[in-house]
Design an enzyme around this catalytic site. Structure first.
Site: not given
Ligand code: AMP
Ligand code: AMP
Length: 288
Positions: A14, A53, A105, A112-113, A118, A120, A247
């Site tokens: 991804k 999510n 985050n 955060s991304s 938001h 979670q 985690m």
């Molecule tokens: P990322 O691509 O790093 O943003 O993470 C991919 C997905 O996994 C996002 O939905 C995150 O919120 C979730 N995620 C990241 N770290 C963890 C974790 N330690 N345990 C469970 N879910 C996670």
């Molecule tokens: P963070 O990475 O902490 O900023 O969390 C952003 C979250 O949004 C991650 O857990 C992603 O998996 C999730 N996410 C990204 N794009 C989308 C989308 N289009 N709809 C719902 N969730 C998304």
């Protein structure tokens, strides 16, 4: 500290492929698709929507998103905190065997991304005990003051600030949550003040973790840890709030094998992305 490692190689694809929602810099929360929308108006205020999510690793991973764009670098408002706490209570009440954790985050080094504000929430895996549960076990709620600092476990490498919440949710309101959050945030922001000479590039970043039982704030210096290995190139491990509960998400086999074979690298990675533990230091030595 107990760790739970999730191994999800599909998420590496991804990140590197065009399927990443960020690729065109569009806000994925501006016009959420109906398939992912749980509630268009979470609590009748018109302020929040609840979305699934799109890339969950654990069950019941939802996003509490502001309806209007707000920045992910902004502090949480009392309304944000109480909306999140009430949702946690509702989700926990549905099944007495399930517990949930909320997290935020905030800032460029927090993991955060998405820039649209938001929080979670997800279901905590059964049998998993977050660090903060151990810290708060048997402790009553208090607010930090001259004689009482937030709780911090001296045995882990990284700085973290924890407060137990009142056992009864009737005693938890907007004011109490806001006072807890602000007092913890103050301690976290101190690090950025202290490190401005050594690291002028540091941007204020932190994680908030919240359950019905406690609230925790962790100051962050980096979003991705570098893990050295004798045989291979430096490996990278992204860490968000969930990491500071224990985690960890491994997206490739090399990193998964490394941390399973040598779990102490996790504590090093958490320090690498945070700041040194301040447990036992007098408040005046580091107060904001
Ligand atoms: P990322 O691509 O790093 O943003 O993470 C991919 C997905 O996994 C996002 O939905 C995150 O919120 C979730 N995620 C990241 N770290 C963890 C974790 N330690 N345990 C469970 N879910 C996670
Ligand atoms: P963070 O990475 O902490 O900023 O969390 C952003 C979250 O949004 C991650 O857990 C992603 O998996 C999730 N996410 C990204 N794009 C989308 C989308 N289009 N709809 C719902 N969730 C998304």
């Amino acid at each position: 500290m107990q760790y739970l490692i999730h191994y999800a190689p599909a998420l590496a694809a991804k990140d590197s492929s065009s399927t990443k929602d960020q690729s065109n810099n569009e806000d994925p929360f501006a016009h959420p698709v109906p398939e992912l929308t749980v509630l268009d108006d979470l609590n009748g205020t018109g302020s929040y929507q609840l979305l699934l999510n799109k890339f969950p690793v654990v069950p019941e991973h939802v996003l509490l998103v502001t309806k209007q764009f707000e920045s992910q670098s902004d502090a949480l408002s009392p309304e944000d905190l109480v909306a999140t706490y009430q949702l946690l209570c509702k989700m926990d009440d549905e099944d007495e065997n399930k517990r949930h954790m909320a997290f935020y985050n905030s800032g460029p080094a927090s993991g955060s991304s998405q820039d649209h504000k938001h929080l979670q929430l997800f279901q905590l895996p059964s049998n998993f005990i977050p660090l903060q549960d151990k810290i708060c076990s048997g402790k009553e709620h208090f607010l930090p003051g001259f004689n009482a600092e937030p709780l911090q476990d001296a045995k882990v490498s990284f700085a973290h600030f924890v407060l137990p919440l009142p056992e009864s949710s009737d005693e938890v309101d907007e004011d109490l949550l806001a006072m807890c959050y602000i007092s913890l945030l103050q301690r976290a922001l101190t690090f950025f003040q202290d490190w401005t000479n050594e690291r002028p590039d540091l941007k204020k970043s932190y994680n908030v973790l919240l359950t019905k039982n406690w609230i925790c704030v962790v100051p962050r210096s980096k979003s991705v840890a570098e893990i050295e290995d004798e045989d291979t190139e430096t490996m990278h491990l992204g860490i968000n709030a969930t990491g500071y509960a224990g985690m960890i998400l491994a997206k490739d086999e090399a990193i998964y094998n490394k941390i399973v074979g040598e779990p102490r690298v996790i504590d090093q990675a958490l320090l690498n992305c945070g700041f040194p533990n301040t447990s036992g230091q007098k408040p005046t030595e580091y107060h904001y």
